[in-house]
Design a protein around this motif. Sequence first.
Motif, mmCIF file in Angstrom:
data_model
loop_
_atom_site.group_PDB
_atom_site.id
_atom_site.type_symbol
_atom_site.label_atom_id
_atom_site.label_comp_id
_atom_site.label_asym_id
_atom_site.label_seq_id
_atom_site.Cartn_x
_atom_site.Cartn_y
_atom_site.Cartn_z
ATOM 1 N N ASP A 92 43.881 27.138 47.697
ATOM 2 C CA ASP A 92 43.129 26.008 47.154
ATOM 3 C C ASP A 92 41.765 26.548 46.740
ATOM 4 O O ASP A 92 41.020 27.067 47.581
ATOM 5 N N ALA A 93 41.439 26.448 45.465
ATOM 6 C CA ALA A 93 40.214 27.077 44.973
ATOM 7 C C ALA A 93 39.429 26.124 44.084
ATOM 8 O O ALA A 93 39.988 25.263 43.408
ATOM 9 N N TYR A 111 35.118 29.155 45.807
ATOM 10 C CA TYR A 111 35.449 28.835 47.201
ATOM 11 C C TYR A 111 36.964 28.672 47.272
ATOM 12 O O TYR A 111 37.559 27.931 46.490
ATOM 13 N N ALA A 112 37.606 29.389 48.208
ATOM 14 C CA ALA A 112 39.067 29.358 48.316
ATOM 15 C C ALA A 112 39.471 29.217 49.774
ATOM 16 O O ALA A 112 38.866 29.830 50.663
ATOM 17 N N SER A 113 40.475 28.413 50.024
ATOM 18 C CA SER A 113 40.956 28.208 51.393
ATOM 19 C C SER A 113 42.476 28.245 51.426
ATOM 20 O O SER A 113 43.144 27.831 50.473
ATOM 21 N N LYS A 114 42.992 28.738 52.544
ATOM 22 C CA LYS A 114 44.438 28.829 52.728
ATOM 23 C C LYS A 114 44.724 29.114 54.190
ATOM 24 O O LYS A 114 44.185 30.062 54.767
ATOM 25 N N LYS A 117 41.957 29.802 56.534
ATOM 26 C CA LYS A 117 41.066 30.872 56.090
ATOM 27 C C LYS A 117 40.208 30.334 54.952
ATOM 28 O O LYS A 117 40.712 29.685 54.034
ATOM 29 N N ASN A 118 38.910 30.617 55.012
ATOM 30 C CA ASN A 118 37.972 30.139 53.998
ATOM 31 C C ASN A 118 37.176 31.315 53.451
ATOM 32 O O ASN A 118 36.517 32.037 54.215
ATOM 33 N N LEU A 146 33.981 33.174 55.202
ATOM 34 C CA LEU A 146 33.717 34.597 55.003
ATOM 35 C C LEU A 146 33.201 34.801 53.593
ATOM 36 O O LEU A 146 33.926 34.569 52.614
ATOM 37 N N GLY A 147 31.951 35.210 53.477
ATOM 38 C CA GLY A 147 31.389 35.525 52.176
ATOM 39 C C GLY A 147 31.882 36.876 51.703
ATOM 40 O O GLY A 147 31.790 37.861 52.437
ATOM 41 N N PHE A 148 32.424 36.939 50.499
ATOM 42 C CA PHE A 148 32.973 38.168 49.926
ATOM 43 C C PHE A 148 32.110 38.526 48.730
ATOM 44 O O PHE A 148 32.116 37.827 47.722
ATOM 45 N N TRP A 149 31.370 39.650 48.801
ATOM 46 C CA TRP A 149 30.341 39.974 47.826
ATOM 47 C C TRP A 149 30.816 41.021 46.832
ATOM 48 O O TRP A 149 31.368 42.062 47.209
ATOM 49 N N VAL A 150 30.538 40.763 45.557
ATOM 50 C CA VAL A 150 30.788 41.728 44.487
ATOM 51 C C VAL A 150 29.449 41.950 43.781
ATOM 52 O O VAL A 150 28.941 41.066 43.098
#
Length: 373
Positions: A92-93, A111-114, A117-118, A146-150
């Motif tokens: 879900d995004a 923002y994505a959840s499954k 997990k977020n 969980l922030g995922f940085w690029v």
Amino acid sequence: MPLSCIDRNSGEVLNATTMPGFAWDELQLQNQKMAHLRMRCCDAEVVLKTSKLGTRFFAHKSKGDCSAKSESVAHLSLKELAFTSAKAHEWDAITEHLGGGEDERWVADVYASKSEKNLAIEIQWTAQTDEETIRRQRRYRESGVLGFWVFRQEKFHTDRHTPGFRVREDPNEGFVVEAHVDLSMQCKDTPAVEFFEHVFTEACQPGIPIGVVLPLSIYVASIKCWRCRRATDIIYEICIGSNYGDYRYDLRVDDFEEHEDLLQDILTRLPEDLAIGEIKLRYSRTADAAYLSNGCFHCDALFGSFYEYRYVYDAKRVRTFNTKIDGEMREILYEKYEHLEDTWGVFTSLRQIESPNLQHALSKNDSDELKLI
């Protein structure tokens, strides 16, 4: 330049990425007549646009006092890639998602959840200090995200709880992400679309995940015993990583001192024709201590760790096989290579679903033996 806006009449959040071309054209004509679309950041009227890279997005008709920052075309394109990948892998995004408490609000690019997990995907195209990254990551963590940085910048903060990867534009490949693949000590260029697939198939992990399958190689040196002068073989090193030598983590016999049973289990894979002495605790007068060591096959003379290094050019790989990393092996690797625990990488053998854009990491799935190269 957001990818989403709100339909004032229905209250529905519309996303430009998931909208077919004909629907986008119809929406554009409809909005010109009704002005029913609103920006999510400030409720301003919307115009529909397309970037030079072909990404459709919504923009302020008149920005006014809105404090939302403008985004580059590259930022917008990468955000679209992340969102599209999340949806393709059944997360879900939503883009430009607002979250957090009253005092600590945040807006995630994607923002994505499954399954509880977020993830918050942050495309950091402008420079950001380590202090600001830590502050923003704390806000995500307090929200259970969980922030995922690029990052585009070369140097940035990352640790076990803060995944960070560098992205850049390649004139031939487009956007590429520099990522460790499996246990690589060198970052490899991964197309951004493939990288986001790794993220949403949960192949991106910190440290060395339990259960990851990696090649293990045993190297043996044939030498002449310093005491009895007869030929003997010694275990020179045990390597976790690539068969091809471009990355590997080397372990010596004495690294297994607290894990002797694991070492003995590994050595059962050795060819039977080797003349290897017993691996056991021996006292070294040079070190004034006893430690796990090689010994002569004939006279049991100690071969100390410093002595072994003399045979680096004589060591030959005699066996390679796939091994599933358990907690004990991970403990040994973490003890010797302290940086591993905080290093994020892509572990292809952890993928939970198959993707047509990704290749299998292991050359053989029906056997744990790998062909020597």
